[in-house]
Design an enzyme around this catalytic site. Structure first.
Site, PDB file in Angstrom:
ATOM      1  N   GLU A  58       0.776  -1.338  -0.191  1.00 44.24           N
ATOM      2  CA  GLU A  58      -0.003   0.014  -0.209  1.00 44.24           C
ATOM      3  C   GLU A  58       1.107   1.278   0.061  1.00 44.24           C
ATOM      4  O   GLU A  58       0.494   2.161  -0.577  1.00 44.24           O
ATOM      5  CB  GLU A  58      -0.737  -0.077   0.992  1.00 44.24           C
ATOM      6  N   HIS A  91     -11.735  -4.222   8.770  1.00 40.82           N
ATOM      7  CA  HIS A  91     -12.262  -4.100   7.470  1.00 40.82           C
ATOM      8  C   HIS A  91     -13.637  -3.226   7.206  1.00 40.82           C
ATOM      9  O   HIS A  91     -14.159  -3.391   6.578  1.00 40.82           O
ATOM     10  CB  HIS A  91     -12.647  -5.617   6.958  1.00 40.82           C
TER      11      HIS A  91
HETATM   12  C1  LIG Z   1      -2.452  -4.797   3.876  1.00 38.15           C
HETATM   13  C2  LIG Z   1      -3.543  -5.399   3.130  1.00 38.15           C
HETATM   14  N1  LIG Z   1      -3.781  -5.240   2.030  1.00 38.15           N
HETATM   15  C3  LIG Z   1      -4.768  -6.169   1.488  1.00 38.15           C
HETATM   16  C4  LIG Z   1      -5.639  -6.717   1.873  1.00 38.15           C
HETATM   17  C5  LIG Z   1      -6.478  -7.519   1.245  1.00 38.15           C
HETATM   18  N2  LIG Z   1      -6.356  -8.936   1.127  1.00 38.15           N
HETATM   19  C6  LIG Z   1      -6.769  -9.709   1.998  1.00 38.15           C
HETATM   20  S1  LIG Z   1      -5.871 -11.366   1.575  1.00 38.15           S
HETATM   21  C7  LIG Z   1      -5.204 -10.814   0.284  1.00 38.15           C
HETATM   22  C8  LIG Z   1      -4.072 -11.668  -0.300  1.00 38.15           C
HETATM   23  C9  LIG Z   1      -3.169 -12.379   0.592  1.00 38.15           C
HETATM   24  O1  LIG Z   1      -2.052 -13.047  -0.038  1.00 38.15           O
HETATM   25  P1  LIG Z   1      -1.173 -13.677   0.750  1.00 38.15           P
HETATM   26  O2  LIG Z   1      -0.436 -13.415   1.734  1.00 38.15           O
HETATM   27  O3  LIG Z   1      -0.361 -14.860  -0.152  1.00 38.15           O
HETATM   28  O4  LIG Z   1      -2.135 -15.090   1.634  1.00 38.15           O
HETATM   29  P2  LIG Z   1      -3.259 -16.130   0.983  1.00 38.15           P
HETATM   30  O5  LIG Z   1      -4.409 -15.569   0.905  1.00 38.15           O
HETATM   31  O6  LIG Z   1      -2.783 -16.601  -0.297  1.00 38.15           O
HETATM   32  O7  LIG Z   1      -3.310 -17.024   2.258  1.00 38.15           O
HETATM   33  C10 LIG Z   1      -5.375  -9.306   0.145  1.00 38.15           C
HETATM   34  C11 LIG Z   1      -4.720  -8.676  -0.875  1.00 38.15           C
HETATM   35  C12 LIG Z   1      -5.508  -6.853   3.435  1.00 38.15           C
HETATM   36  N3  LIG Z   1      -6.181  -7.924   4.007  1.00 38.15           N
HETATM   37  N4  LIG Z   1      -4.296  -6.432   3.988  1.00 38.15           N
END
Ligand SMILES: Cc1ncc(C[n+]2csc(CCOP(=O)(O)OP(=O)(O)O)c2C)c(N)n1
Lengths: 322, 326
Positions: B60, B129
């Site tokens: 971000e 959220h």
């Molecule tokens: C700081 C932040 N940015 C965006 C999000 C929205 N978001 C939630 S899960 C996710 C993807 C996460 O990917 P990863 O870290 O690979 O974990 P996975 O979901 O694959 O377990 C995003 C972009 C968030 N929760 N927190």
């Protein structure tokens, strides 16, 4: 990475891993079902396919070792000792839930079992794990702090700052990356310019171990080594577990971004549960006994949750300050 | 006149701007194939390609900061922060860089960046959220802040945001995406700092933003049945703020209730109350009421979440208290 012979596990232990993984699987499927039925509100991310990472790592930890989890947290919670009842009750928003109904699926706490909480902020748990490990080091406690996070989280500033600081201060931390190859809809190749994530740890001079996250025995062996390294005061370890998310990012995700057939193929080839079952040669009878046992636990958790105590609206005003 | 949703209004504006201007491009998490977590940018990658509809890593600070950098070079980037809760991670780039470069350079630099974000409670996602943080951004000299409540306003204000030579933080409310309303045949830019009076009335002015505009409209209907005539003023842009429209309305109705979903304490409504008492003190027949969320994080359990955020009953009660003061 050469692993100690001593870390080879007995069939009995592996069978208990299988049971735990199956419990997580059936629990997650139940969560999907109850969400679709309209019982559960909020935002749910299940860990279908990633059970072996949680079980393999958490089974190497002592109760007072701590973990920080993510938005995809149910598997970590169950593996670190939370009961299915406390977890399900939280998803139903009940007083008996692990966070008393204040948290929900992305904010699951279980301090008695060393679970410092799920976290809805990607990367949000890592700095705190450095701090927990620092506290253990300063107090000369032989405890280890473990952060779980996804491949996507390795792109956050928090990840880089935490690994740097953790290594600089040689704190007893293990950084477990569950590389499921996607961050929401974005495949790894589209969110990072390198394929080998251990290079990120290498940049800080941190030791890394890579493991097949669908092989619980291998995960356990790797985690044992990583935790021992950290506990002995040698500094943090980056443990990269390659795994697969055998479902959508969140419950209800239409997965328009997935190549056709990918999920079906992964389910056929990368499911850690049939793999362990096969390794152990579990026959039909034993398997159905296991299924029955696990199903009973899951069903009981739904009953427990449904019969739980509802929060009063004005309870919302409690717990804002200590 | 066509009817479109709030979601389509945002998308149409982005598409139209990108069609006519190669300097406009989008960056954000999962905005390409997935169309963003709210589906706002759905389909745009098909028309404009991945070069201009850029999926980003979960970074971000860099998303906002790359927007700042490209904007200073004269492009007109529109970046998306998936949930406004995560704008906390972009704050340094928005508050210390975007908002201040012009000033610190003695007026040499322009940062024509638009930061779109969305959020809001009412669906039990829990405390990380569902916050409404527009008040934080309104506290920063150098930024502009928009918070449209209708499709027409979303479309017209977003256009003006993109073509503003300052950084605009553009708030969308999650629960408003599906609402549908008529819009003009062609996109009409809407000037910043001009409130919309959604309904005229004579007994009490409700100043409402975002989701609460729609709550206020329903409250006004009910109040009318009880003989109370409500005027609803929606500032649409919080910074700059159309003080005159608000003050003139209160001078007419002599009563004022301010409402938003963010916590009341230190909120945008407090500023409105201060302005109204300063400029229309002698016209007021009742204390200015504020209706917003209680001062807690957003709890998960739906019964508690319901209790924390403002609803029709809360606003109606405030209207009645105000009118009862004579
Ligand atoms: C700081 C932040 N940015 C965006 C999000 C929205 N978001 C939630 S899960 C996710 C993807 C996460 O990917 P990863 O870290 O690979 O974990 P996975 O979901 O694959 O377990 C995003 C972009 C968030 N929760 N927190």
């Amino acid at each position: 990475m050469k692993l100690e012979e001593a870390t080879r596990l007995s069939g009995e232990t592996l069978l208990s891993f299988l049971e735990e993984m199956l419990l997580i699987r059936r629990f997650e499927e139940k969560v999907e079902e109850r969400f679709r039925a309209g019982d559960l509100s909020g935002f749910l991310h299940v860990a279908l396919g990633q059970e072996a990472v949680a079980v393999g790592v958490c089974r190497t930890l002592e109760t007072d070792d701590v973990i920080a989890s993510t938005h995809r947290a149910h598997h970590h919670c169950l593996a670190k000792g939370m009961t299915a009842n406390a977890l399900m009750a939280e998803l139903y928003g009940k007083v008996e839930g692990c966070s008393g109904g204040y948290g929900g699926s992305m904010h699951l706490y279980d301090l008695a079992n060393g679970n410092l909480g799920a976290n809805a902020v990607v990367g949000g748990g890592l700095p705190g794990i450095v701090g927990a490990a620092l506290a253990f080091k300063m107090r000369r406690q032989p405890r280890v702090a473990v952060a779980f996070f996804g491949d996507g989280a390795t792109n956050t500033g928090s990840f880089h700052e935490s690994l740097n600081l953790g290594q600089l201060w040689t704190v007893p931390a293990v950084f477990v990356c569950e590389n499921n190859h996607y961050a929401e809809s974005t495949p790894s190749r589209d969110h990072m310019p390198i394929a080998d994530l251990t290079r990120r740890a290498e940049a800080f001079g941190m030791r890394s171990i890579v493991v097949d996250g669908q092989d619980v025995e291998a995960v356990h062996a790797a985690a044992t080594e990583a935790v021992a390294h950290a506990r002995a005061g040698n500094g943090p370890v980056f443990l990269l577990a390659n795994t697969y998310r055998l479902t959508g990012h969140y419950v209800g995700d239409p997965q328009v971004y997935r190549p056709k057939g990918e999920q079906r193929d992964l389910r056929a080839t990368q499911d850690p549960i049939p793999r362990l079952r096969e390794l152990l040669g579990v026959d039909e009878d034993s398997w159905s006994a296991l299924e029955t046992k696990v199903a009973a636990t899951v069903e009981a958790s739904v009953e427990f949750a449904k019969n739980g105590t509802d929060r009063l609206p004005e309870d919302a005003l409690l717990n804002v300050y200590a | 006149m066509p009817e479109i949703t709030y979601r389509e209004a945002v998308r149409d504006c982005l598409a139209e701007a990108m069609r006519s201007d190669p300097d406009v491009f989008l960056m954000g998490e999962d905005i390409a194939e997935m169309g963003g977590s709210m589906g706002v940018t759905h389909g745009l990658v098909d028309e404009f390609g991945k070069e201009r509809v850029r999926n980003t890593p979960i970074s971000e600070a860099a998303i906002a900061g790359a927007g700042v950098g490209a904007a200073i070079q004269g492009m007109r980037p529109v970046v998306e922060i998936m949930y406004q809760d995560f704008i906390t991670l972009s704050m340094e780039q928005i508050v210390l860089q975007a908002a201040k470069h012009r000033y610190m350079s003695g007026g040499q630099i322009k940062v024509p960046l638009t930061v779109r974000t969305q959020g809001g409670a009412g669906w039990s996602p829990g405390a990380q959220h569902a916050e409404q943080l527009e008040g934080w951004l309104c506290h920063v000299p150098g930024l502009k802040v928009a918070f449209p409540s209708t499709p027409e306003d979303a479309r017209g204000l977003l256009w003006s945001s993109i073509y503003d030579d300052n950084t605009v933080v553009f708030f969308e409310h999650r629960t408003l995406y599906p609402i549908k309303a008529e819009v003009s045949d062609t996109l009409e830019p809407i000037e910043f700092g001009k409130a919309r009076v959604h309904r005229e009335g004579s007994d009490v002015t409700i100043v409402a933003i975002g989701r609460l505009v729609h709550v206020a409209l329903r409250v006004a209907e009910q109040a009318a049945e009880e003989g109370i005539s409500v005027e609803i003023v929606d500032p649409r842009t919080l910074l700059p703020l159309d003080e005159d429209s608000i003050v003139n309305s209160v001078m007419k109705t002599n009563r004022c209730v301010v409402t938003h979903e963010a916590v009341t304490r230190m909120g945008f409504g407090a500023e409105i109350a201060a302005i109204v008492q300063e400029k229309a003190f002698d016209y007021l027949d009742a204390p200015i009421e504020r209706v917003g969320s209680r001062f807690t994080p957003i709890p998960f359990a739906p019964v508690m979440e319901e209790y924390v955020i403002p609803h029709e009953e809360d606003l109606m009660a405030a209207v009645k208290r105000t009118v009862a003061r004579g």
